[in-house]
Design a protein around this motif. Structure first.
Motif, mmCIF file in Angstrom:
data_model
loop_
_atom_site.group_PDB
_atom_site.id
_atom_site.type_symbol
_atom_site.label_atom_id
_atom_site.label_comp_id
_atom_site.label_asym_id
_atom_site.label_seq_id
_atom_site.Cartn_x
_atom_site.Cartn_y
_atom_site.Cartn_z
ATOM 1 N N LEU A 140 1.066 -1.591 -0.058
ATOM 2 C CA LEU A 140 -0.078 -0.090 -0.301
ATOM 3 C C LEU A 140 0.911 0.985 0.052
ATOM 4 O O LEU A 140 0.740 2.346 -1.014
ATOM 5 C CB LEU A 140 -1.258 -0.474 1.282
ATOM 6 C CG LEU A 140 -2.095 0.947 1.188
ATOM 7 C CD1 LEU A 140 -3.331 0.940 2.320
ATOM 8 C CD2 LEU A 140 -1.895 2.180 1.569
ATOM 9 N N LEU A 141 2.085 1.304 0.834
ATOM 10 C CA LEU A 141 3.213 2.212 0.932
ATOM 11 C C LEU A 141 4.085 2.870 -0.002
ATOM 12 O O LEU A 141 3.667 3.093 0.063
ATOM 13 C CB LEU A 141 4.401 2.254 2.289
ATOM 14 C CG LEU A 141 2.255 2.471 3.742
ATOM 15 C CD1 LEU A 141 3.445 2.416 5.121
ATOM 16 C CD2 LEU A 141 1.885 4.282 3.236
ATOM 17 N N LEU A 142 4.141 1.252 -0.422
ATOM 18 C CA LEU A 142 5.321 1.744 -1.057
ATOM 19 C C LEU A 142 5.316 1.132 -2.873
ATOM 20 O O LEU A 142 5.373 1.940 -3.722
ATOM 21 C CB LEU A 142 6.498 0.567 -1.001
ATOM 22 C CG LEU A 142 7.797 0.751 0.493
ATOM 23 C CD1 LEU A 142 7.682 -0.371 0.421
ATOM 24 C CD2 LEU A 142 8.164 1.750 0.301
ATOM 25 N N LYS A 143 4.394 0.858 -3.214
ATOM 26 C CA LYS A 143 3.470 0.571 -4.113
ATOM 27 C C LYS A 143 2.212 1.573 -5.203
ATOM 28 O O LYS A 143 2.221 1.992 -5.863
ATOM 29 C CB LYS A 143 2.873 -0.339 -4.980
ATOM 30 C CG LYS A 143 4.126 -1.471 -4.864
ATOM 31 C CD LYS A 143 3.751 -2.965 -5.593
ATOM 32 C CE LYS A 143 5.094 -3.641 -5.260
ATOM 33 N NZ LYS A 143 4.613 -5.317 -5.281
ATOM 34 N N GLY A 144 1.418 2.223 -3.510
ATOM 35 C CA GLY A 144 0.241 3.441 -3.798
ATOM 36 C C GLY A 144 0.673 4.663 -4.564
ATOM 37 O O GLY A 144 1.562 5.536 -3.859
ATOM 38 N N VAL A 145 -0.231 4.786 -5.417
ATOM 39 C CA VAL A 145 -0.234 6.360 -6.001
ATOM 40 C C VAL A 145 -1.112 7.199 -5.403
ATOM 41 O O VAL A 145 0.133 8.008 -5.112
ATOM 42 C CB VAL A 145 -1.130 5.992 -7.702
ATOM 43 C CG1 VAL A 145 -0.853 7.336 -8.472
ATOM 44 C CG2 VAL A 145 -0.182 5.188 -8.346
ATOM 45 N N ARG A 146 -2.011 6.670 -4.858
ATOM 46 C CA ARG A 146 -2.653 7.894 -3.879
ATOM 47 C C ARG A 146 -2.732 6.593 -2.689
ATOM 48 O O ARG A 146 -4.040 5.907 -2.264
ATOM 49 C CB ARG A 146 -3.675 7.819 -4.063
ATOM 50 C CG ARG A 146 -3.235 9.244 -5.695
ATOM 51 C CD ARG A 146 -4.943 9.908 -5.739
ATOM 52 N NE ARG A 146 -5.688 9.900 -4.985
ATOM 53 C CZ ARG A 146 -6.724 10.274 -4.836
ATOM 54 N NH1 ARG A 146 -7.368 10.146 -6.280
ATOM 55 N NH2 ARG A 146 -7.821 11.014 -4.300
ATOM 56 N N PRO A 147 -1.680 6.675 -1.747
ATOM 57 C CA PRO A 147 -2.005 5.759 0.182
ATOM 58 C C PRO A 147 -3.369 5.967 0.593
ATOM 59 O O PRO A 147 -4.094 5.373 1.158
ATOM 60 C CB PRO A 147 -0.685 6.255 0.400
ATOM 61 C CG PRO A 147 0.512 6.396 -0.618
ATOM 62 C CD PRO A 147 -0.482 7.291 -1.729
#
Length: 412
Positions: free
Chosen positions: A159-166
């Motif tokens: 979620l945090l490392l790949k999320g464009v908009r976490p």
């Protein structure tokens, strides 16, 4: 893989390299060096006993439409027949992709693995997709306490490392009440902030803006994980410290109080100690960049801060990234203009002192004391600490010069 028993599948894959059983109980194999999972069709049922609550039954003769029903979401229930190039999409996954919609493949199977609630959150963040109402209902009933800490941590990392908009993933967790399994974050909801500094709203609203700003500051390097968890947890001390006095909202010492809450969040997921240490340091000192510039702090203060951060595996440059996300994650005029002049000055000063990436290296070491005829013992620590203070205050790097002053000050 259809039409093959597990043993037959292993023999076939063995022609292409070493076969690795990454989940033999679940019928999942890999060939070393190939980033592909080879899985057998299964008919599963959740029971009180069995492997982690599941009764596993392989069925190589199962048709794809039936096998795909146990997949979590329709967008993950699409296949390609490598022999005919036919796309198999019995559950409407391509239409959901086009509509940017997250939908459960089969509501009767979805809840069998509570981790799917976190998976929906991270997919929403990564691909900016919207879960439908039924999926929200299904996730609201999930119990994340059944999951191993390691699996939970892995989904948070995605979620945090790949999320464009976490923030989209976090908002989904809030709407489905899955945020209750992370009380440090749930407690941010509704906590007021002073509108002069935070016109955007309460702590939760601010945190949502901050985490998206932090995502903009990721660079793909080794500091990204600490950056994102640091931004996520930077204000977790506010619920315990926020008070209203004379009409003003204040959260005194929330940076220091937040350290324990950050620790509990990460320890519960059994995060590596190194990550816990770095994030706790970032939470404790996230106000420093703005404060140091405002207070016109001395070079000694900057060097001492760099030492504290360095001892935790962090740096002033990384701290500045968290502070920048914190500053821009609001709706003040300065933030909307994407300006953080205090942060720019802080980083410039750190670079001037050459401490932006690592703390000062001790100029005086134990061997210098031995060369002066001193014997190792408790006093060594006292002398070396005094040498560090002199070095940080003066910027000197000559060990003899520093040691002379330290010994004189200690009456030696």
């Amino acid at each position: 893989m259809f039409g093959l028993e597990l043993a037959a599948l292993e023999r076939v894959l063995g022609r292409f390299g070493e076969v690795i059983a990454i989940g033999r109980a679940f019928g999942v194999l890999q060939v070393k060096g190939l980033p592909i999972d080879f899985a057998l069709p299964r008919r599963d049922s959740k029971v009180a006993t069995g492997h982690k609550g599941f009764e596993i039954a392989f069925d190589p003769g199962l048709d794809f439409a039936s096998a795909a029903r146990r997949r979590d979401l329709t967008i993950n229930s699409i296949a390609l027949d490598p022999l005919t190039d036919e796309v198999l999409d019995p559950h409407g996954g391509r239409a959901d992709l086009a509509a940017r919609l997250l939908r459960a493949t089969d509501p009767t199977h979805f809840s069998e693995d509570p981790l799917r609630g976190l998976r929906v959150a991270q997919l929403a963040a990564r691909f900016e997709m919207t879960p439908d109402a039924e999926l929200e209902r299904l996730c609201r009933a999930l119990d994340l306490s059944e999951l191993s800490p390691e699996r939970i941590l892995e989904e948070w990392r995605k979620l945090l490392l790949k999320g464009v908009r976490p923030s989209l993933g976090l908002e989904f967790l809030r709407k489905t009440d899955l945020l209750r399994f992370t009380p440090e974050l749930a407690d941010l909801v509704g906590v007021p902030q002073d509108p002069e500094w935070h016109p955007e709203g309460d702590c939760w609203v601010h945190n949502q803006l901050v985490i998206d700003e932090a995502a903009r500051l990721r660079d793909g390097g080794p500091d990204d994980e600490a950056l994102m968890f640091g931004a996520l947890l930077h204000d977790v001390g506010k619920p315990a410290t926020t008070v209203t006095e004379d009409g003003r909202v204040r959260s005194p010492a929330h940076d220091v109080r937040g350290v324990a809450f950050a620790e509990s969040f990460l320890a519960r997921m059994r995060a590596p100690y190194e990550l816990q240490s770095r994030v706790q340091a970032l939470v404790e000192h996230h106000l420093a960049p703005a404060l140091y510039v405002k207070q016109e702090s001395t070079a000694k203060a900057y060097r001492r801060l760099a030492r504290k951060l360095g001892a935790a595996g962090a740096s002033t440059e990384l701290l500045l990234r968290v502070a920048r996300a914190d500053h821009l994650g609001r709706t003040t005029d300065e933030a909307l203009a994407r300006r953080f002049p205090a942060g720019d000055q802080f980083l410039a000063r750190a670079r001037e002192l050459t401490i932006e990436r690592k703390p000062p290296q001790d100029a005086v070491l134990g061997r210098h004391l031995i060369a002066r005829g001193l014997k190792p013992g408790v006093e060594f620590g006292v002398i070396l600490e005094r040498c560090r203070e002199i070095q940080d205050e003066t910027g000197w790097t000559d060990p003899d010069r520093i040691l002379d002053r330290a010994l004189a000050a200690l009456g030696r």
